[in-house]
Design a protein around this motif. Structure first.
Motif, PDB file in Angstrom:
ATOM      1  N   SER A  48      59.149  -8.573  19.424  1.00 29.42           N
ATOM      2  CA  SER A  48      59.042  -7.981  18.088  1.00 29.42           C
ATOM      3  C   SER A  48      57.621  -7.500  17.818  1.00 29.42           C
ATOM      4  O   SER A  48      57.424  -6.456  17.197  1.00 29.42           O
ATOM      5  CB  SER A  48      59.436  -8.993  17.014  1.00 29.42           C
ATOM      6  N   ARG A  52      56.158  -3.964  16.377  1.00 29.92           N
ATOM      7  CA  ARG A  52      55.316  -3.884  15.181  1.00 29.92           C
ATOM      8  C   ARG A  52      53.974  -3.236  15.495  1.00 29.92           C
ATOM      9  O   ARG A  52      53.427  -2.514  14.678  1.00 29.92           O
ATOM     10  CB  ARG A  52      55.106  -5.272  14.594  1.00 29.92           C
ATOM     11  N   MET A  96      65.008  -3.379  10.680  1.00 31.56           N
ATOM     12  CA  MET A  96      64.693  -4.801  10.816  1.00 31.56           C
ATOM     13  C   MET A  96      65.958  -5.618  11.034  1.00 31.56           C
ATOM     14  O   MET A  96      67.065  -5.146  10.843  1.00 31.56           O
ATOM     15  CB  MET A  96      63.987  -5.298   9.557  1.00 31.56           C
ATOM     16  N   GLN A  97      65.717  -6.876  11.353  1.00 36.38           N
ATOM     17  CA  GLN A  97      66.813  -7.747  11.740  1.00 36.38           C
ATOM     18  C   GLN A  97      67.804  -8.028  10.610  1.00 36.38           C
ATOM     19  O   GLN A  97      69.000  -7.947  10.801  1.00 36.38           O
ATOM     20  CB  GLN A  97      66.198  -9.059  12.227  1.00 36.38           C
ATOM     21  N   ASP A  98      67.278  -8.358   9.435  1.00 36.32           N
ATOM     22  CA  ASP A  98      68.166  -8.864   8.401  1.00 36.32           C
ATOM     23  C   ASP A  98      68.168  -7.964   7.171  1.00 36.32           C
ATOM     24  O   ASP A  98      67.184  -7.881   6.465  1.00 36.32           O
ATOM     25  CB  ASP A  98      67.727 -10.277   8.008  1.00 36.32           C
ATOM     26  N   PRO A  99      69.303  -7.290   6.898  1.00 39.57           N
ATOM     27  CA  PRO A  99      69.335  -6.383   5.744  1.00 39.57           C
ATOM     28  C   PRO A  99      69.091  -7.105   4.431  1.00 39.57           C
ATOM     29  O   PRO A  99      68.608  -6.522   3.483  1.00 39.57           O
ATOM     30  CB  PRO A  99      70.748  -5.792   5.797  1.00 39.57           C
ATOM     31  N   PHE A 101      66.859  -9.208   3.680  1.00 36.35           N
ATOM     32  CA  PHE A 101      65.458  -9.318   3.324  1.00 36.35           C
ATOM     33  C   PHE A 101      64.738  -7.980   3.346  1.00 36.35           C
ATOM     34  O   PHE A 101      63.576  -7.900   2.992  1.00 36.35           O
ATOM     35  CB  PHE A 101      64.747 -10.302   4.260  1.00 36.35           C
ATOM     36  N   SER A 102      65.404  -6.934   3.802  1.00 38.40           N
ATOM     37  CA  SER A 102      64.709  -5.665   3.943  1.00 38.40           C
ATOM     38  C   SER A 102      65.071  -4.650   2.864  1.00 38.40           C
ATOM     39  O   SER A 102      64.398  -3.646   2.726  1.00 38.40           O
ATOM     40  CB  SER A 102      64.986  -5.054   5.316  1.00 38.40           C
ATOM     41  N   LEU A 103      66.140  -4.908   2.113  1.00 37.98           N
ATOM     42  CA  LEU A 103      66.479  -4.006   1.013  1.00 37.98           C
ATOM     43  C   LEU A 103      65.964  -4.614  -0.280  1.00 37.98           C
ATOM     44  O   LEU A 103      65.937  -5.830  -0.444  1.00 37.98           O
ATOM     45  CB  LEU A 103      67.997  -3.815   0.938  1.00 37.98           C
ATOM     46  N   ASN A 104      65.568  -3.749  -1.194  1.00 38.74           N
ATOM     47  CA  ASN A 104      65.110  -4.216  -2.494  1.00 38.74           C
ATOM     48  C   ASN A 104      66.306  -4.703  -3.310  1.00 38.74           C
ATOM     49  O   ASN A 104      67.202  -3.913  -3.608  1.00 38.74           O
ATOM     50  CB  ASN A 104      64.397  -3.069  -3.207  1.00 38.74           C
ATOM     51  N   GLN A 161      73.375  -3.406   6.964  1.00 39.46           N
ATOM     52  CA  GLN A 161      72.674  -2.976   8.174  1.00 39.46           C
ATOM     53  C   GLN A 161      72.861  -1.469   8.391  1.00 39.46           C
ATOM     54  O   GLN A 161      71.921  -0.771   8.766  1.00 39.46           O
ATOM     55  CB  GLN A 161      73.213  -3.774   9.376  1.00 39.46           C
ATOM     56  N   MET A 164      70.603   0.343   6.033  1.00 44.54           N
ATOM     57  CA  MET A 164      69.231   0.347   6.576  1.00 44.54           C
ATOM     58  C   MET A 164      69.070   1.466   7.591  1.00 44.54           C
ATOM     59  O   MET A 164      68.063   2.179   7.595  1.00 44.54           O
ATOM     60  CB  MET A 164      68.946  -0.986   7.284  1.00 44.54           C
TER      61      MET A 164
END
Lengths: 294, 250
Positions: A48, A52, A96-99, A101-104, A161, A164
């Motif tokens: 990862s 990054r 990213m891995q987990d939707p 935590f990545s979407l508002n 996902q 994303m």
């Protein structure tokens, strides 16, 4: 044969700690063409971090250094944040891995996609809205009008996902870095998401870096696989040759998987050896080899 | 050892009531290893939680070792018979309790004597040396934490172990170690397992029989031999087997 999309030579990521400098990535080199490149390794192997670092997402005190980090011949190593923002999301995107935590969570999905798109492409709100709908359709969301008005908690993990992916693809990037895009998904949804990414690589000629810990999946989905161990690439293989891997680490990983078609009494356990950290690497010559060509 | 008959589990009240498990029935014999597979939200973990008494809104029959249980109350004998290992080793251990404290507290609750030597033996059982006894969870890797969680479950000397995705948070190499450990412990202590997993190949490796779940219902119960040799009768099961075999380019 054209030049590679992304060229990385001797990439290093280091973090100063109280116990001294910790190198998460130690001299990674690879070229990416218009292909599906898999990066496999255990947690902590630096896979990862490599993704990054390419995007300039390593925060201080972490330090990125490399002999070469070029996007189509242009160096993107440690660019000022302003210039990096023009590249990130626009030319290189990351899923990213987990939707979750990545979407508002407090913003409608449609507004998030429109915001991301206008940030990169500008233009009127109406046009952006049309584009967002089109992207949602491209990732096979059946009722895009409804999803546009929904909040992230109202959609399932698989749909999140795909949203994303839609958001990342709206500005038509040349490279997509997908960090474990399917590990939070069920097997049946996984196939759908992979089909979407596969289609995009084929139709748009995108370069895909697919980071995963699932060896078999990568072997079936990607063209070429990099195996990482302790911050280094220990082996580079064409995906179809994965089962003939020569490095003991790759073999160990493959053998430790339980298999339906091949029952065993006890699973083989990976015996780690210190020599893998700094020992000789397998298949370094394939570094700039693209099976299938550029 | 375990009999579940006509189990319904629901959450909430009408009109928002969600039926998480619908009319599930299965039984597990002493010494057997039984798998529950399905996608997320299919109700497989919910069944385990209903058995251990973590959910009170259920109806039907649950019998453990011939004793029927009711509601959320479980007596001490139940916890001596049944223990559970949870999915996430990062969340299931108290961050400020050392391994020693986690185990000794469990042993005390179970009314065991001779705690010191029992801890020594438990740690050996799960393949951790004495050096781990006074460590805290943040000083352990994911696989080591899951070993501690297994040791905690074994502390009560149970006969039935409920395993809720015990390896899904771990790397494949560590997964192999934990699965081998579970196989050894089962042979050594004559344990009965009920294992929930979304990974068909893990269940295929560990279990004798399995139930395939979808949308709260048990679609099919079959043996692992049937699973291996394509003996699935339901379309959904075949679809699941095909999808978990990996990715086929469309």
């Amino acid at each position: 044969m054209s030049a590679p999309l992304l060229s990385v030579k001797n990439l290093r990521v280091a973090f100063p700690t109280r116990q001294g400098v910790f190198e998460a990535v130690r001299g990674v080199s690879f070229d990416l063409g218009r292909e599906r490149l898999g990066v496999v390794g255990e947690s902590g192997s630096g896979k990862s971090m490599t993704g990054r670092a390419v995007l300039g997402l390593v925060r201080p005190p972490g330090k990125v250094s490399a002999d070469k980090l070029e996007l189509e011949g242009q160096s993107i190593l440690n660019l000022p944040e302003r210039q990096m923002r023009a590249i990130r999301g626009n030319r290189i995107s990351m899923v990213m891995q987990d939707p979750k935590f990545s979407l508002n969570p407090v913003m409608k999905i449609g507004d998030q996609i429109i915001e991301a798109y206008r940030l990169h492409a500008g233009g009127a709100k109406d046009a952006a809205r049309q584009k967002a709908l089109e992207m949602l359709r491209a990732v096979q969301i059946r009722d895009p009008e409804r999803v546009m008005g929904a909040y992230p908690h109202e959609v399932s993990g698989g749909m999140g996902q795909r949203i994303m992916i839609a958001m990342m693809l709206a500005p038509d990037p040349e490279i997509l870095i997908a960090d474990e895009p399917t590990s939070a998904l069920d097997v049946s949804v996984r196939t759908e998401v992979l089909n979407i990414m596969d289609g995009l690589v084929r139709d748009r000629g995108m370069g895909l870096i697919f980071i995963s810990h699932d060896l078999n999946l990568v072997a079936q989905f990607c063209d070429r696989v990099l195996i990482m161990y302790a911050g280094r690439i220990v082996e580079t293989l064409a995906a179809k040759d994965l089962h003939n891997a020569r490095h003991p680490y790759t073999q160990g990983l493959l053998n430790s998987l339980p298999r339906l078609d091949h029952p065993v009494e006890r699973l083989a356990v990976l015996q780690r050896q210190d020599s893998w950290r700094d020992g000789p690497l397998e298949g370094e010559r394939t570094e700039t080899d693209f099976p299938g060509g550029l | 050892m375990l009999r579940v008959d006509d189990l319904d589990v629901w959450f909430g009240f009408p009109p928002d009531r969600v039926d998480a498990v619908k009319r599930a029935s299965f039984s597990v014999a002493e010494g057997e290893s039984f798998g529950l597979v399905g996608e997320s939200g299919s109700g497989k973990s919910t069944i385990l939680r209903a058995i251990t008494g973590l959910i009170d809104s259920w109806s039907g029959t649950i019998e453990v070792a011939g004793q029927a249980v009711a509601g959320q109350k479980r007596d001490r004998a139940f916890h001596k018979t049944v223990q559970m290992v949870f999915q996430d080793p990062y969340a299931s251990l108290h961050p400020r309790h050392s391994v020693d404290r986690v185990l000794s507290e469990t042993l005390k609750l179970q009314g065991m004597g001779d705690i010191d030597s029992r801890i020594t033996r438990l740690l050996e059982d799960v393949g951790l040396g004495q050096g781990f006894r006074f460590r805290y969870p943040h000083q352990l890797s994911g696989g080591q934490r899951q070993r501690v969680a297994i040791a905690r479950a074994l502390a009560a000397e149970p006969r039935l172990l409920l395993l809720d995705e015990p390896t899904s948070a771990l790397d494949v190499s560590v997964q192999a170690e934990i699965l081998n450990l579970l196989t050894d412990l089962r042979a050594e202590h004559g344990l009965t397992y009920v294992m929930v997993s979304h990974d068909l190949s893990v269940v295929g490796h560990m279990c004798d029989r399995l139930a395939v779940m979808r949308g709260g219902r048990i679609e099919e119960i079959m043996t692992v031999d049937q699973l291996r040799h394509g003996g699935a009768t339901e379309d959904y099961t075949r679809h699941l087997i095909a999808a978990s075999a990996g990715y086929e380019r469309a």
